[in-house]
Design a protein around this motif. Structure first.
Motif, PDB file in Angstrom:
ATOM      1  N   ASP A   1      15.633  13.915  -0.842  1.00 46.67           N
ATOM      2  CA  ASP A   1      15.985  12.528  -1.171  1.00 46.67           C
ATOM      3  C   ASP A   1      14.952  11.540  -0.635  1.00 46.67           C
ATOM      4  OD1 ASP A   1      18.540  13.236  -2.386  1.00 46.67           O
ATOM      5  OD2 ASP A   1      19.221  13.650  -0.350  1.00 46.67           O
ATOM      6  N   THR A   2      13.681  11.903  -0.766  1.00 52.22           N
ATOM      7  CA  THR A   2      12.606  11.066  -0.235  1.00 52.22           C
ATOM      8  C   THR A   2      11.547  10.825  -1.300  1.00 52.22           C
ATOM      9  OG1 THR A   2      12.955  11.933   1.998  1.00 52.22           O
ATOM     10  CG2 THR A   2      10.848  10.853   1.564  1.00 52.22           C
ATOM     11  N   THR A   3      11.190   9.566  -1.481  1.00 54.93           N
ATOM     12  CA  THR A   3      10.102   9.186  -2.382  1.00 54.93           C
ATOM     13  C   THR A   3       8.970   8.615  -1.546  1.00 54.93           C
ATOM     14  OG1 THR A   3      11.631   8.663  -4.185  1.00 54.93           O
ATOM     15  CG2 THR A   3       9.418   7.703  -4.301  1.00 54.93           C
ATOM     16  N   ILE A   4       7.794   9.207  -1.653  1.00 56.20           N
ATOM     17  CA  ILE A   4       6.622   8.715  -0.938  1.00 56.20           C
ATOM     18  C   ILE A   4       5.703   8.023  -1.942  1.00 56.20           C
ATOM     19  CG2 ILE A   4       4.601   9.346   0.432  1.00 56.20           C
ATOM     20  CD1 ILE A   4       6.172  11.721   1.508  1.00 56.20           C
ATOM     21  N   VAL A   5       5.450   6.747  -1.718  1.00 56.49           N
ATOM     22  CA  VAL A   5       4.498   6.042  -2.584  1.00 56.49           C
ATOM     23  C   VAL A   5       3.142   6.709  -2.399  1.00 56.49           C
ATOM     24  CG1 VAL A   5       3.376   3.844  -3.087  1.00 56.49           C
ATOM     25  CG2 VAL A   5       5.783   3.881  -2.395  1.00 56.49           C
ATOM     26  N   PRO A   6       2.541   7.242  -3.456  1.00 54.91           N
ATOM     27  CA  PRO A   6       1.304   8.026  -3.294  1.00 54.91           C
ATOM     28  C   PRO A   6       0.175   7.192  -2.705  1.00 54.91           C
ATOM     29  CG  PRO A   6       1.760   7.573  -5.618  1.00 54.91           C
ATOM     30  CD  PRO A   6       2.967   7.146  -4.861  1.00 54.91           C
ATOM     31  N   PRO A   7      -0.501   7.695  -1.662  1.00 56.51           N
ATOM     32  CA  PRO A   7      -1.568   6.919  -1.017  1.00 56.51           C
ATOM     33  C   PRO A   7      -2.814   6.685  -1.865  1.00 56.51           C
ATOM     34  CG  PRO A   7      -0.668   8.562   0.498  1.00 56.51           C
ATOM     35  CD  PRO A   7      -0.134   8.878  -0.859  1.00 56.51           C
ATOM     36  N   PRO A   8      -3.264   7.630  -2.723  1.00 55.89           N
ATOM     37  CA  PRO A   8      -4.476   7.327  -3.495  1.00 55.89           C
ATOM     38  C   PRO A   8      -4.334   6.023  -4.275  1.00 55.89           C
ATOM     39  CG  PRO A   8      -3.916   9.646  -3.696  1.00 55.89           C
ATOM     40  CD  PRO A   8      -2.768   8.991  -2.993  1.00 55.89           C
ATOM     41  N   LEU A   9      -5.382   5.212  -4.255  1.00 55.52           N
ATOM     42  CA  LEU A   9      -5.300   3.856  -4.790  1.00 55.52           C
ATOM     43  C   LEU A   9      -4.827   3.824  -6.240  1.00 55.52           C
ATOM     44  CD1 LEU A   9      -5.726   0.843  -4.479  1.00 55.52           C
ATOM     45  CD2 LEU A   9      -8.162   1.177  -4.944  1.00 55.52           C
ATOM     46  N   ALA A  10      -5.398   4.664  -7.094  1.00 55.00           N
ATOM     47  CA  ALA A  10      -5.034   4.634  -8.510  1.00 55.00           C
ATOM     48  C   ALA A  10      -3.558   4.975  -8.708  1.00 55.00           C
ATOM     49  CB  ALA A  10      -5.914   5.601  -9.297  1.00 55.00           C
ATOM     50  N   LEU A  11      -3.073   5.973  -7.976  1.00 53.67           N
ATOM     51  CA  LEU A  11      -1.669   6.371  -8.104  1.00 53.67           C
ATOM     52  C   LEU A  11      -0.743   5.316  -7.511  1.00 53.67           C
ATOM     53  CD1 LEU A  11      -1.934  10.178  -7.193  1.00 53.67           C
ATOM     54  CD2 LEU A  11      -1.870   9.114  -9.460  1.00 53.67           C
ATOM     55  N   MET A  12      -1.183   4.701  -6.422  1.00 57.76           N
ATOM     56  CA  MET A  12      -0.368   3.656  -5.802  1.00 57.76           C
ATOM     57  C   MET A  12      -0.229   2.452  -6.734  1.00 57.76           C
ATOM     58  SD  MET A  12      -0.795   0.535  -4.001  1.00 57.76           S
ATOM     59  CE  MET A  12      -2.321   0.573  -3.056  1.00 57.76           C
ATOM     60  N   LYS A  13      -1.326   2.045  -7.372  1.00 58.59           N
ATOM     61  CA  LYS A  13      -1.262   0.943  -8.334  1.00 58.59           C
ATOM     62  C   LYS A  13      -0.263   1.252  -9.443  1.00 58.59           C
ATOM     63  CE  LYS A  13      -6.142  -0.487  -7.940  1.00 58.59           C
ATOM     64  NZ  LYS A  13      -7.417  -0.552  -8.701  1.00 58.59           N
ATOM     65  N   ARG A  14      -0.323   2.484  -9.955  1.00 62.49           N
ATOM     66  CA  ARG A  14       0.568   2.875 -11.043  1.00 62.49           C
ATOM     67  C   ARG A  14       2.025   2.865 -10.582  1.00 62.49           C
ATOM     68  NH1 ARG A  14      -1.188   8.369 -12.906  1.00 62.49           N
ATOM     69  NH2 ARG A  14      -3.162   7.227 -13.011  1.00 62.49           N
ATOM     70  N   HIS A  15       2.261   3.298  -9.351  1.00 67.22           N
ATOM     71  CA  HIS A  15       3.627   3.346  -8.828  1.00 67.22           C
ATOM     72  C   HIS A  15       4.252   1.953  -8.799  1.00 67.22           C
ATOM     73  CE1 HIS A  15       6.927   4.941  -6.286  1.00 67.22           C
ATOM     74  NE2 HIS A  15       6.896   3.734  -5.738  1.00 67.22           N
ATOM     75  N   TYR A  16       3.468   0.957  -8.403  1.00 65.19           N
ATOM     76  CA  TYR A  16       3.977  -0.413  -8.323  1.00 65.19           C
ATOM     77  C   TYR A  16       3.871  -1.164  -9.650  1.00 65.19           C
ATOM     78  CZ  TYR A  16       4.065   0.012  -3.208  1.00 65.19           C
ATOM     79  OH  TYR A  16       4.336   0.398  -1.912  1.00 65.19           O
ATOM     80  N   GLY A  17       3.357  -0.507 -10.689  1.00 71.96           N
ATOM     81  CA  GLY A  17       3.196  -1.170 -11.975  1.00 71.96           C
ATOM     82  C   GLY A  17       2.071  -2.179 -11.991  1.00 71.96           C
ATOM     83  N   LEU A  18       1.031  -1.932 -11.179  1.00 79.63           N
ATOM     84  CA  LEU A  18      -0.066  -2.891 -11.039  1.00 79.63           C
ATOM     85  C   LEU A  18      -1.403  -2.327 -11.519  1.00 79.63           C
ATOM     86  CD1 LEU A  18       0.838  -4.171  -7.449  1.00 79.63           C
ATOM     87  CD2 LEU A  18       1.255  -5.354  -9.609  1.00 79.63           C
ATOM     88  N   ALA A  19      -1.354  -1.239 -12.280  1.00 79.00           N
ATOM     89  CA  ALA A  19      -2.599  -0.583 -12.689  1.00 79.00           C
ATOM     90  C   ALA A  19      -3.513  -1.521 -13.467  1.00 79.00           C
ATOM     91  CB  ALA A  19      -2.283   0.662 -13.522  1.00 79.00           C
ATOM     92  N   GLY A  20      -2.931  -2.409 -14.274  1.00 89.83           N
ATOM     93  CA  GLY A  20      -3.755  -3.294 -15.087  1.00 89.83           C
ATOM     94  C   GLY A  20      -3.964  -4.674 -14.514  1.00 89.83           C
ATOM     95  N   SER A  21      -3.333  -4.976 -13.377  1.00 87.90           N
ATOM     96  CA  SER A  21      -3.420  -6.340 -12.850  1.00 87.90           C
ATOM     97  C   SER A  21      -3.942  -6.428 -11.421  1.00 87.90           C
ATOM     98  CB  SER A  21      -2.033  -6.998 -12.898  1.00 87.90           C
ATOM     99  OG  SER A  21      -1.101  -6.280 -12.105  1.00 87.90           O
ATOM    100  N   TRP A  22      -4.060  -5.311 -10.724  1.00 86.18           N
ATOM    101  CA  TRP A  22      -4.495  -5.315  -9.324  1.00 86.18           C
ATOM    102  C   TRP A  22      -5.789  -6.109  -9.157  1.00 86.18           C
ATOM    103  CZ3 TRP A  22      -2.574  -2.947  -4.831  1.00 86.18           C
ATOM    104  CH2 TRP A  22      -3.454  -2.885  -3.747  1.00 86.18           C
TER     105      TRP A  22
END
Length: 364
Positions: free
Chosen positions: A183-204
């Motif tokens: 029951d644990t979600t880890i926001v992925p540390p790699p920058l590209a994956l982290m951007k995608r997780h937060y929905g910021l891939a196109g706006s960062w």
């Protein structure tokens, strides 16, 4: 006949309700019922044996009350002889915990934060030590979650772990302790994956992401500058802005001056439209004396400054970050020190004008 306080909306900040004396209510209008039907606001109001999961009302007319009036363990001259807890915990309020790694386990003594909502918990950062024998972060987090869940009739409390920087070795090492945790979600540390997780891939680095804990939604704000993947988090319940290495009472190492200035501008604009009680950083390097700080690798810090910073310091940091652009410079301020393009061990013989120069007491 009892008097009912008059309330009005503060035009400068519609989120804050003012009393007749212009003082904002810390956690709702006192003229209203303290606990509405089905709502429990504090541990003291939680039933001893809840028949169903307790639901907390995270709607607040101002910052939720809490206390951090506590002195952090300050280490020892001989680290091997230190007997303080490996993880020090302060309960700010019933749904917010502040934890710190023992300075004798790692000299940076990073802070981590555990926040609860009606649907889950969020751990911000994971400390500087992976070995659970020396730094039992997961054990402590599991114990806090279990205790919180039992008090609220919740057998399962999903956990999300997010970092203020995945490349900061003082905040990402404890992440390995949570590998395989249910029951644990880890926001992925790699920058590209982290951007995608937060929905910021196109706006960062523009835009904001969100982590919904259940009626307590945490904003994720891109803030590169000390690290290329820097993220700050805003909690609208306590009105805390968690800034990691970007702004904290200590030695701030600017890695990209353009990004750093832009991130502070972004935070300043965010704070202008949101109520911010305190800026909560990732470390403490400063003493309680203006401009004085402990050197790197120090494990004995008896005269530390407090952790929390006033939101006005965002503007001060921005002012001096702009001044530092294009220079290899060390800028000393009362509550932080900026290092731009130079070693964090740099020293200066020039004391800045306007900063009182007071020698610290002799260490006891």
């Amino acid at each position: 006949m009892p008097q009912t306080p008059n309330s009005s909306i503060n035009p400068a900040n519609p989120r804050i309700v003012n009393s007749a004396t212009s003082r904002s209510f810390p956690n709702g209008n006192p003229a209203l019922g303290y606990n509405r039907a089905g709502v429990r606001n504090t541990d003291s109001a939680v039933p001893l044996h809840p028949a169903e999961p307790v639901v907390h009302d995270y709607t607040s007319d101002g910052p939720a009350p809490g206390s951090i009036s506590f002195r952090w363990a300050y280490g020892s001259n001989v680290a091997a002889k230190n007997r303080d807890p490996r993880v020090q915990v302060v309960q700010y309020n019933e749904d917010t915990f502040v934890m710190r790694e023992n300075v004798c386990v790692h000299w940076e003594a990073p802070f981590t934060y555990l926040l609860f909502g009606n649907k889950g918990a969020l751990l911000i950062d994971s400390g500087a030590t992976s070995n659970a024998k020396y730094y039992p972060l997961r054990e402590m987090v599991d114990a806090l979650i279990t205790r919180w869940g039992q008090a609220r009739g919740r057998a399962k409390v999903p956990l999300t772990i997010a970092l203020t920087s995945g490349e900061d070795v003082a905040q990402n090492q404890g992440l390995s302790q949570f590998a395989g945790r249910p029951d644990t979600t880890i926001v992925p540390p790699p920058l590209a994956l982290m951007k995608r997780h937060y929905g910021l891939a196109g706006s960062w680095p523009s835009g904001t992401g969100a982590i919904d804990l259940g009626d307590r939604v945490i904003d994720a704000i891109p803030t590169p500058g000390t690290h290329k993947d820097g993220v700050s988090f805003y909690d609208p319940y306590c009105d805390f802005l968690f800034t990691g290495d970007l702004l904290f009472p200590g030695r701030i190492n600017i890695s990209n001056e353009g990004d750093y200035v832009a991130s502070l501008e972004r935070l300043q604009a965010f704070a202008a439209s949101h109520s911010v009680k305190w800026v909560m950083g990732g470390h403490i390097d400063m003493m309680f004396l203006p401009g004085k700080h402990y050197p790197r690798f120090a494990t004995y810090k008896p005269y530390e400054r407090v952790l929390e910073m006033e939101p006005e310091l965002i503007a001060e940091a921005l002012q001096y970050a702009r001044e530092a652009r294009g220079q290899k410079i060390m800028l000393i301020r009362p509550d932080f020190i900026l290092f731009n393009g130079i070693s964090p061990d740099q020293r200066t013989g020039v004391w800045p004008e306007g900063v009182p120069r007071i020698n610290p007491p002799h260490p006891f």
